[in-house]
Structures are given as C-alpha cells and as structure tokens.
Design a protein around this motif. Structure first.
Motif, short mmCIF file in Angstrom:
data_model
loop_
_atom_site.label_atom_id
_atom_site.label_comp_id
_atom_site.label_asym_id
_atom_site.label_seq_id
_atom_site.Cartn_x
_atom_site.Cartn_y
_atom_site.Cartn_z
N GLU A 441 30.45 -37.23 -13.51
CA GLU A 441 29.15 -37.32 -12.84
C GLU A 441 28.34 -36.02 -12.92
OE1 GLU A 441 28.48 -40.33 -11.30
OE2 GLU A 441 26.51 -39.67 -10.59
N ASN A 442 29.05 -34.88 -12.73
CA ASN A 442 28.32 -33.61 -12.66
C ASN A 442 27.80 -33.13 -14.02
OD1 ASN A 442 30.75 -32.96 -13.76
ND2 ASN A 442 31.13 -31.16 -12.47
N GLU A 443 28.27 -33.77 -15.11
CA GLU A 443 27.77 -33.38 -16.43
C GLU A 443 26.60 -34.25 -16.87
OE1 GLU A 443 30.40 -32.98 -19.78
OE2 GLU A 443 31.94 -32.07 -18.52
N ASN A 445 23.76 -35.26 -15.64
CA ASN A 445 22.37 -34.82 -15.51
C ASN A 445 21.94 -33.88 -16.63
OD1 ASN A 445 20.38 -35.65 -13.92
ND2 ASN A 445 20.69 -34.11 -12.31
#
Ligand code: ARG
Length: 605
Positions: A441-443, A445
């Motif tokens: 998820e954190n990659e 964007n």
C-alpha cells in the motif's frame, strides 16, 4: 557464424556512430545494381510491406526495366545473383513481376546489436552542424490558473527540447509567460475594490512600497476569476482595467510594485506545476521582457515605411500573391496606442536575436493561433528582424477534447485545472494497481505518480500534434494497448528479469549477443536497429508521436519474444548471457525513448 570485426558498417567499440541499417542494406543493393551495369539510384530499399515474406524489399527492377528495356524479373534475377555471397543478407529472392525480397543475415544482425550496445547514444548519428534552437513553449499566463489548454504546449515542447538535444543541437527552452496582459489590470482594479486602503492606491504616497505581498497565492487565485467575471458585466470596470494595464506597461510605479508581487507568487506556483509535469525551462522570460524593445521597434517600422496607418492603427501588410485565403495585415499598434500580442512576439524576436542568436525558432501553441504566427513571421522577415532564410516554425497543436468530443471540461463545466487532472489520472492508476497486484500500500502512491505522468504524456504525445484528441482516463491508464503504462510495464518486466538473473548469481555484464534463436527474437532485433533513424526523423519532422509508435512496436516485439522464449531457464550459459544482453539493450532503447518523451519508468508496478 563468427566474423571479423572490420567490416565497414561495424561500429568500433565506444564509437559514437553506426551506419543506419537501411543505409547498409541500400549500399549493398547499390553495389549489386552497379555491378550489372544499372544506375545505382534504382537500388532503393524500404521496409517490407509483406512482413510474412521478407523484412526489406527493393522495387527498383521495375523502374529500371523501363530505362533498360528489359523485363523487370530479368533485372531482379541478375541483381539477386550478385547478392548471393553478401554478408548482409540471409535470403534474397526475385519474385514476379520483379520484386526483390530481402531477409537480413542473422550474424550481421547480432553484430549490429553488439555494436549498438557498446556505442555512445546507441549508435545514433549526431547532427554534423549543431544549431541553436529556441523552443517557445509552456506559455502559461501569470495569475491565471494553468489549465489543460497549456498542458499540450508543455508536454510537446518538453519532448521536442529533449529530442533536439539528443540529436546534438543546442536547444534553449523559453516558457514565454503571458505576464503583461489585461489580467494584470483586472487584478489591480479588483484589488482596489477589495482593499482600497493599500498604499499602492494612495496617490500621495512617496515612500518605498512594501516588500511583502498584499495578498497570498490563495487570495490571488480568487482575485482573477472574480475580476474577470466582473469585467464581463461591468463596462466601466473593464475600461479602468484596460487603462491600468496600459499604465503598468508604461512603467507606473505603484502598479509595477503590485505586478512584481503577482509575478513572484505566480512564478513560484507555475514552477511547482511544471516540476510536477517534469517540464523545465532554461529561460523564464515573458511578454513583459519584450517591452523595452517595443518603442524603438515601432519607431523603426514607421521610419522605414515597413508599417503604415490604417483606421488609426499601425499595421504591416503581409499578404502574398500566392495566398489562397485572405491574409489580414499584422496590427502592431492599436488606435489607442496599446501594443498587441503580435507586437510583443515581434519585439521578443529582437531580444532573442540579440541575446541568443538562434538559427531556428519553434513555437508550440494552439493551432488556432496559426494566423497570428504567420503574420508575425512574415512581418519579422519583411522588417528584417531575422534573415530571410531563418527557420521560424509554428507547431500548432489540436484541442484536447472530453469523451463528448467537446473541449475538455470538468464535470461542473469549467476549465479543468492541471493539478486536478494530474491527481485524477494518478488516482485512476492507483485504483488499477490495487486491483491488479500485491504491491505494498505504501508504495502504490509513489508509483502511481510516475505511471500517471506517463499515461498523461503518452496519451498526448502518441497523437499527431495537430490532431484533436480525446482525453480518456480509462484508456490512457490501461496497462494494455498503445498506452504509456503498457510501455512502462514492458520496461518493468525487463527490469524484474534482470534482477532475478542477478539474484541468482548471474553476471549482468558478461556475454555478447548471439544470433537470434527464433523469429520473434529476430524481429525484436530488427526493431531495435530502427532506434537512431526513428529519433532523427522524429526530430526532423518535430513529431514525438513517431517515437511513441516506435516504442510501441519495440514493446510488442519484446513481449512476443518474452512469451516465446525461455530466458532464465536457458541451460546454455552463453545463450542465456546473450538473452540478458539483448534485454539490457531493449531496456536502454525504451528508457532512452521515454526520457526523450519526458517520463520515466518505476522499478515495479
Ligand atoms: N500565453 C499564450 C496563450 O496562453 C501562449 C504563448 C505562446 N507563445 C508565443 N510566443 N506567443 O495563448
């Protein structure tokens, strides 16, 4: 088949240039025509239009038949005979009525790949005589929102700048801001209504005007639309704004002080927007920088009789006998004494001639400005601001339309701001990525930003610039078909194979490219040979869409090769190393091309 490395078409290691494959083939063909006593100009070779039969073809025997009063097939057969021992061809066939079908030799091709891999700029010829070229693009209007209308200019101009540099020219990008027009008077007059107590409006004030801006960027963004709306209903307000604009242009101190604040805030914001687009300029000049040149230029036009009065205005006749449509004169001064858009473009040419001495000018703007640029170019030549043979070029682009076929608007009907557009496209990409795969998820964007920009730019650049196109987020962000994400996906696929190879202990630097093992590999190699010619030609024709079409072909060729060939499970080490080197070459070609187009690929997606 191994061969000596001394053939004349072979790039020496580290050398800059390689002969184009089509030139090599044509030269072979010329020799064969000449050996049979025919004019070598008949030896024209083209890409085959029957890829099922051959890779290249020559139709020269048909034309030669008329000259030499022979049957085309006899000429073709004779030429084919000469080429029997050529190192360049694997197969040469004469077919009725006189076509010569050509297939390139496998080892010739693998040699050529190794040459490209080691050559500077992948073996592309740099231009012999580099020119200084000014590209005038971006063209944002200060204090007005940067909208999609300016997107194309920025995207196309940036690609041209990068392409021009790559082929070896000295290219100067100038944003040429609209910073001197009526919007300034409108903002100042609106400010007078909203904040009448500001010192700028106190005619008795004689001190230094404050260093701090009387408004924030947010406020500035509100002021212009408000003023613009008012000017449409309130004639008196409009007249005042026009007068104030004129006063500003004539150096009014208070207005100049406000103008400087507007400029500082707005330029910083524009820079941020262009940065987000990965668009940059060498010069941040604008229409205001032309102001000092206007007075003397007009006087000179009058003195030399270049311009004459017409209904109170000062105009230059620019019609020519060969004009098919009416060509109105170029107005350089309105009856009220004000300068116009053309005046400012002409004065800017004087500045550019003095400061940069360019050999060529390229203006990237909406194609509806064509008449304006024709008038400006003709006036510039007529008045001798530039020499008669100078290349002044207008690259007019079409409109970006919505799915309804009308100029792109937001759902609310307004002009869409660029920031929102970029945001929309990024979100669409992020949604797809969430559906498609398991990236953390954190990659997502960060990656979606890179992919979104590629979707946006490729969606634009893959169309011939002059055409209108439909902005279709779904299509542009698709990972399949002729889209930016598809190209990136191909590069990411190559990266991940190379990574896996390295993780398994493979040496990425070892090995040379061997002869192709199947048709799809050969096709990939043939595609890769086209790099230099494609980039040169795309710049020559100022046509970034040709680079898009090329990388789409390369990506398709690579993906077919990938599906048909076992790469990492190949047991022969030399063969595996050869695949790896070809992958690296493919990646370099694709990455170089997308960099020219103005975007980049992530490591994963
Ligand atoms: N500011 C202009 C506009 O928004 C575009 C400027 C194009 N360049 C030029 N030299 N006229 O329409």
């Amino acid at each position: 088949m191994a061969r000596e490395n001394d053939a004349d078409w072979h790039a020496k290691k580290g050398e800059n240039q390689m002969k184009k494959i089509l030139d090599i083939i044509t030269d072979e063909m010329k020799k064969a025509f000449a050996a049979n006593g025919y004019d070598e100009n008949f030896a024209k070779v083209t890409l085959s239009n029957r890829p099922d039969l051959c890779e290249y073809q020559c139709n020269g025997a048909m034309a030669a038949a008329k000259t030499y009063k022979k049957k085309p097939i006899d000429i073709a057969n004779g030429v084919v005979e000469q080429l029997k021992d050529s190192e360049v061809f694997e197969e040469v066939n004469a077919v009725m009525p006189g076509f010569i079908n050509l297939k390139v030799d496998a080892s010739f091709l693998s040699d050529y790949m190794n040459g490209m891999k080691d050559a500077k700029k992948l073996g592309m010829d740099e231009v012999e005589n580099p020119e200084t070229i000014i590209i005038d693009y971006g063209g944002a209007n200060v204090a007005k929102p940067l909208h999609v209308g300016h997107l194309r200019s920025a995207v196309i101009g940036e690609a041209l700048k990068r392409m021009g540099r790559f082929v070896g020219h000295k290219v100067i990008g100038d944003v040429h801001l609209g910073d001197w027009g009526l919007q300034m008077g409108l903002i100042i007059e609106q400010l007078r209504l909203d904040k009448p107590d500001l010192v700028y409006f106190d005619s008795s004030f004689e001190g230094e005007y404050p260093a701090e801006s009387p408004f924030t960027l947010d406020e500035l963004e509100q002021i212009y639309p408000k003023a613009s709306a008012r000017s449409k209903e309130d004639e008196e307000f409009l007249a005042k704004a026009q007068d104030t604009t004129l006063k500003l242009q004539n150096g009014d101190k208070a207005y100049t002080a406000i103008w400087k604040h507007i400029m500082a805030l707005s330029k910083a914001d524009l820079k941020k927007n262009y940065d987000n687009l990965d668009v940059s300029f060498d010069i941040w000049k604008g229409e205001s920088d032309a102001q000092p040149f206007i007075g003397p230029m007009i006087k000179d036009f009058e003195d030399r009789g270049i311009a004459h009065e017409s209904n109170g205005a000062l105009v230059v006749d620019v019609s020519e006998e060969t004009d098919k449509k009416e060509m109105p004169p170029c107005i350089v001064r309105k009856s009220d004494g004000a300068a116009l858009y053309a005046t400012s473009d002409l004065a800017t040419i004087i500045d550019r001639e003095q400061t940069y001495h360019p050999e060529e000018y390229i203006y990237v703007a909406d194609k509806r400005q064509e008449l304006h640029f024709t008038q400006v170019f003709r006036t510039a030549k007529k008045a001798g601001l530039v020499s008669e043979d100078k290349s002044l070029r207008f690259l007019g682009f079409g409109t970006m339309n919505g799915k309804d076929g009308k100029p792109f608007k937001t759902r609310a009907g307004g002009v869409m701001r660029l920031e929102y557009l970029i945001e929309d496209i990024k979100n669409a990409v992020a949604d797809k990525m969430k559906e498609n795969n398991s990236l953390p998820e954190n990659e997502i964007n960060g990656i979606a930003e890179i992919v979104g920009l590629a979707a946006l730019k490729y969606g634009d650049l893959s169309n011939q610039a002059t055409r209108d196109y439909i902005f279709d987020v779904d299509r542009f962000t698709s990972f399949e078909g002729n889209t930016g994400p598809y190209i990136l996906y191909t590069i990411v696929r190559i990266k991940s194979i190379l990574n896996r190879f390295a993780e398994e202990g493979g040496n990425l630097e070892a090995g040379t490219i061997l002869d192709p093992v199947n048709d799809s590999q050969k096709n990939l190699m043939l595609q890769l040979t086209g790099f230099g010619a494609t980039v040169e030609n795309a710049f020559e024709e100022k046509a970034p869409h040709k680079i898009c079409a090329y990388i789409y072909e390369v990506s398709n060729a690579f993906n077919s090769f990938y599906h048909e060939t076992k790469i990492l499970s190949e047991e022969n080490e030399a063969q595996k190393a050869s695949f790896i080197q070809l992958l690296k070459l493919t990646k370099k070609v694709l990455e170089t091309c997308i960099d020219l187009l103005g975007f980049s690929a992530p490591d994963r997606m």
